[in-house]
Design a protein around this motif. Sequence first.
Motif, PDB file in Angstrom:
ATOM      1  N   THR A 378      16.896   9.172  40.411  1.00 50.91           N
ATOM      2  CA  THR A 378      16.852   8.038  39.489  1.00 50.91           C
ATOM      3  C   THR A 378      16.794   8.517  38.050  1.00 50.91           C
ATOM      4  N   ALA A 379      15.990   9.570  37.823  1.00 51.36           N
ATOM      5  CA  ALA A 379      15.905  10.120  36.474  1.00 51.36           C
ATOM      6  C   ALA A 379      17.240  10.684  36.023  1.00 51.36           C
ATOM      7  N   VAL A 380      17.956  11.352  36.926  1.00 52.86           N
ATOM      8  CA  VAL A 380      19.272  11.900  36.574  1.00 52.86           C
ATOM      9  C   VAL A 380      20.216  10.782  36.157  1.00 52.86           C
ATOM     10  N   LEU A 388      23.794  13.374  27.529  1.00 49.85           N
ATOM     11  CA  LEU A 388      23.187  14.637  27.121  1.00 49.85           C
ATOM     12  C   LEU A 388      23.993  15.813  27.639  1.00 49.85           C
ATOM     13  N   GLU A 389      23.871  16.934  26.927  1.00 51.02           N
ATOM     14  CA  GLU A 389      24.426  18.171  27.442  1.00 51.02           C
ATOM     15  C   GLU A 389      23.663  18.558  28.714  1.00 51.02           C
ATOM     16  N   PRO A 390      24.310  19.248  29.676  1.00 51.71           N
ATOM     17  CA  PRO A 390      23.631  19.568  30.944  1.00 51.71           C
ATOM     18  C   PRO A 390      22.300  20.289  30.772  1.00 51.71           C
ATOM     19  N   HIS A 391      22.210  21.253  29.833  1.00 56.94           N
ATOM     20  CA  HIS A 391      20.949  21.978  29.688  1.00 56.94           C
ATOM     21  C   HIS A 391      19.866  21.071  29.094  1.00 56.94           C
ATOM     22  N   GLU A 392      20.282  20.128  28.226  1.00 58.06           N
ATOM     23  CA  GLU A 392      19.299  19.186  27.692  1.00 58.06           C
ATOM     24  C   GLU A 392      18.858  18.196  28.771  1.00 58.06           C
ATOM     25  N   LEU A 393      19.781  17.807  29.630  1.00 57.04           N
ATOM     26  CA  LEU A 393      19.416  16.923  30.731  1.00 57.04           C
ATOM     27  C   LEU A 393      18.393  17.598  31.635  1.00 57.04           C
ATOM     28  N   LEU A 394      18.584  18.901  31.926  1.00 57.22           N
ATOM     29  CA  LEU A 394      17.618  19.620  32.762  1.00 57.22           C
ATOM     30  C   LEU A 394      16.268  19.718  32.074  1.00 57.22           C
ATOM     31  N   ALA A 395      16.263  19.869  30.765  1.00 57.21           N
ATOM     32  CA  ALA A 395      14.986  19.939  30.050  1.00 57.21           C
ATOM     33  C   ALA A 395      14.221  18.622  30.203  1.00 57.21           C
ATOM     34  N   ARG A 396      14.920  17.481  30.087  1.00 59.40           N
ATOM     35  CA  ARG A 396      14.260  16.189  30.289  1.00 59.40           C
ATOM     36  C   ARG A 396      13.820  16.030  31.753  1.00 59.40           C
ATOM     37  N   LEU A 397      14.659  16.503  32.662  1.00 54.20           N
ATOM     38  CA  LEU A 397      14.324  16.406  34.080  1.00 54.20           C
ATOM     39  C   LEU A 397      13.127  17.288  34.422  1.00 54.20           C
ATOM     40  N   HIS A 398      13.005  18.401  33.726  1.00 50.90           N
ATOM     41  CA  HIS A 398      11.835  19.271  33.911  1.00 50.90           C
ATOM     42  C   HIS A 398      10.555  18.525  33.539  1.00 50.90           C
ATOM     43  N   ALA A 399      10.578  17.800  32.446  1.00 48.36           N
ATOM     44  CA  ALA A 399       9.400  17.030  32.043  1.00 48.36           C
ATOM     45  C   ALA A 399       9.077  15.955  33.080  1.00 48.36           C
ATOM     46  N   THR A 400      10.111  15.347  33.651  1.00 48.04           N
ATOM     47  CA  THR A 400       9.880  14.351  34.703  1.00 48.04           C
ATOM     48  C   THR A 400       9.255  14.992  35.931  1.00 48.04           C
ATOM     49  N   THR A 401       9.734  16.184  36.292  1.00 48.65           N
ATOM     50  CA  THR A 401       9.182  16.884  37.456  1.00 48.65           C
ATOM     51  C   THR A 401       7.716  17.234  37.247  1.00 48.65           C
ATOM     52  N   LEU A 402       7.368  17.662  36.048  1.00 48.59           N
ATOM     53  CA  LEU A 402       5.967  17.970  35.761  1.00 48.59           C
ATOM     54  C   LEU A 402       5.099  16.724  35.893  1.00 48.59           C
ATOM     55  N   ARG A 403       5.605  15.592  35.439  1.00 45.10           N
ATOM     56  CA  ARG A 403       4.824  14.366  35.551  1.00 45.10           C
ATOM     57  C   ARG A 403       4.640  13.968  37.008  1.00 45.10           C
ATOM     58  N   LEU A 404       5.707  14.095  37.802  1.00 45.74           N
ATOM     59  CA  LEU A 404       5.593  13.777  39.221  1.00 45.74           C
ATOM     60  C   LEU A 404       4.642  14.730  39.923  1.00 45.74           C
ATOM     61  N   ALA A 405       4.678  16.010  39.529  1.00 49.24           N
ATOM     62  CA  ALA A 405       3.775  16.987  40.136  1.00 49.24           C
ATOM     63  C   ALA A 405       2.331  16.646  39.823  1.00 49.24           C
ATOM     64  N   GLY A 406       2.068  16.219  38.598  1.00 45.02           N
ATOM     65  CA  GLY A 406       0.714  15.829  38.240  1.00 45.02           C
ATOM     66  C   GLY A 406       0.239  14.636  39.039  1.00 45.02           C
ATOM     67  N   GLU A 407       1.137  13.708  39.347  1.00 44.13           N
ATOM     68  CA  GLU A 407       0.758  12.544  40.142  1.00 44.13           C
ATOM     69  C   GLU A 407       0.473  12.911  41.592  1.00 44.13           C
ATOM     70  N   GLN A 408       1.103  13.982  42.083  1.00 45.64           N
ATOM     71  CA  GLN A 408       0.942  14.354  43.484  1.00 45.64           C
ATOM     72  C   GLN A 408      -0.246  15.257  43.727  1.00 45.64           C
ATOM     73  N   GLU A 409      -0.800  15.853  42.688  1.00 48.61           N
ATOM     74  CA  GLU A 409      -1.951  16.725  42.885  1.00 48.61           C
ATOM     75  C   GLU A 409      -3.146  15.905  43.340  1.00 48.61           C
ATOM     76  N   THR A 410      -3.825  16.419  44.365  1.00 51.39           N
ATOM     77  CA  THR A 410      -4.975  15.706  44.925  1.00 51.39           C
ATOM     78  C   THR A 410      -6.294  16.319  44.534  1.00 51.39           C
ATOM     79  N   GLY A 411      -6.304  17.398  43.805  1.00 47.80           N
ATOM     80  CA  GLY A 411      -7.544  18.051  43.420  1.00 47.80           C
ATOM     81  C   GLY A 411      -7.250  19.288  42.629  1.00 47.80           C
ATOM     82  N   PRO A 412      -8.300  20.056  42.298  1.00 42.40           N
ATOM     83  CA  PRO A 412      -8.101  21.265  41.507  1.00 42.40           C
ATOM     84  C   PRO A 412      -7.168  22.259  42.175  1.00 42.40           C
TER      85      PRO A 412
END
Length: 664
Positions: A378-380, A388-412
Amino acid sequence: MNADPGRSPRPTTPDQWDEAVLDAIFTQSDVGLHVLDTELRVVRVNPVAVGVRGIPSERIVGLPATEAYAPLGVDVDEEMLREVLATGRPRLDHLVRGRPFTDPRSEYVFSVAAHRLLDAAGRVLGVVLTTTDVTERERAQARLRLLHDAHERIGSSLDVERTARELVDVTVPGFADTVVVALTDAVLRGREPGLRSHDPAPLLRCTATGGTESGPRIPTAGALLLPGIFGEVLPTEPRLLSPEKDGAGGTRLVAPLLVRGQVFGAVVFQRAEGAEPYDEDDLELADGIAARTATCLENALRFTREHIVMTALQSWPLRQEEATQRAVDIARRNQPDGSGVGSWYDVVPLSGARVALVVGQVDRAGLSAVATMSRLRTAVYSLTTLDLEPHELLARLHATTLRLAGEQETGPGGDGATASCTVAVHDPVGGRLDVARAGTSLFAVVRPDGSVDTRPVDDGPLLGGEGPPFACASLVLPEGSTLCMAPGEGGPRTEDLVNALAHPGRSPEAMADDVARLLAPDRVLLVARTRHLSSHELAEWTVPFDFSAVGIARGHVEEQLRKWNHPVDPFTATLVVSELVTNAIRYGAAPIVLRLITDSATLICEISDAGQAAPHLRHAKAVDEGGRGLLICATLAENWGVRYTPEGKTIWAEVEAEEETADD
């Protein structure tokens, strides 16, 4: 006459002691004694011996052991007894089974110890057998073995109906003569099971049955069973149903299949008429088997539901790439299961007849990987609308992945998912290919002359990992070049890949077949053959940097529409181009290029200039003499936007032909 108290009692001789002990053993001991002669005939038995339970001893004394104990179902091991007679080595804890006359419906187990008898001269007199009732011990061990088998054999697959079948196989005939497993309709359809508190008598459907030839009658598969065989309401724990209550033969034990109050179904165990009835210990065993089965059913149902969700997400959105873009011809292979769960590909049409080819894979497994994959897709789609240029698109997608990873963490100690992704943007006007890569994937370029480049771009850091900068490259490909893309690591050997691809004369489908054989069966694959726009689809002019050139641009558009016999309204198209050229002259920089791209009923109008100023839509006041150019374009065009290049920017608008309406 009483003995003289002053006189000492006569001492007891050893023979008297032996006789007293032997008499006590035969008359008072709870251990069964069987004395056999050398011909293995019964000489003497004590009252508690298995052979005389419920029958007089004189009915078996003098008979051969095999004949004496046959009516009780005891199989006498003559070979073992003769070995004891011959060698003198005792045999201990030899198990025999039988059904005493006092309880013919129950099978008893006895531990037998055999010892040879000798007289004072050392002559062999026979053999003495001592028997101890170990029925409860053996039944307890049998229950443990059955419970162990249930844990080992039930739940071998993540299939609801097969799990029910395994319950039947484990318990027939060792625990029941007939077993019927019934599940709710919701479970059989892969839906969430209902709570027992909401429906104490849910609809149960016969799912798996089994029984012995002598067992009670079993219902047919698919039959509705409640109320009926399970009682009027579903019990909350295993219970016995009295055969006298409903006229059924044998005893029945009903156990619900429940997990945290959710009803998956029920199982009924039934023994044939005349068989040993169920007791309290059997209720406990049935409870353990039912609990194991219910847990496996929950796992199977969760897998079924997750598989449905994963399949739906994996195939979303359903598109016809050939109908939405003309820049490439596509062949794809998509069977993502196993380790390939969470992998995807996308073909995204872009402005200016360009196309973005995307492959990626989330490094986790299961439903969470597919959910993350779906959100990244969906983000893509959202990011591609920004051109966006492909490398810029990946940079934005990287930020989305980090946000999703933070939501999935269940503890330290939790760790979020990372992902690999390759984005390639092909422009059919000139054949430029811009590509960027995060992580490791298969990406190869096959040119029309048969040369294969297996590393047109380096590997980059993972999305959600180290982050930008991502590896990128720009190529100019001749028409008919082929791109081969697959996500994830562990691709084929370079030599095998080159041999599979170095035949550009074949169709993309044929090439996809050859490459798919080299990949794991659960990896997705995308093969795309590039094409360039012809003069029947593309027209381009350089527009002088002067307001007088607006009329010239309108003339180019009108003339080109006549050549193409295009169905779009000429007035609408020329008005849109006039406003875009005026905007470029007023706010941009030379040189200005006008480009028209036709796609059946759609006309794409593009104005490129060397300026970097960002255009924005204004809503002019009634007294303003300008400021309406982009508003006019947005009103008349189906879609419009802007994309930036190192040389400047391009404003584009898509004008659709009006649909013809029939006369009244």
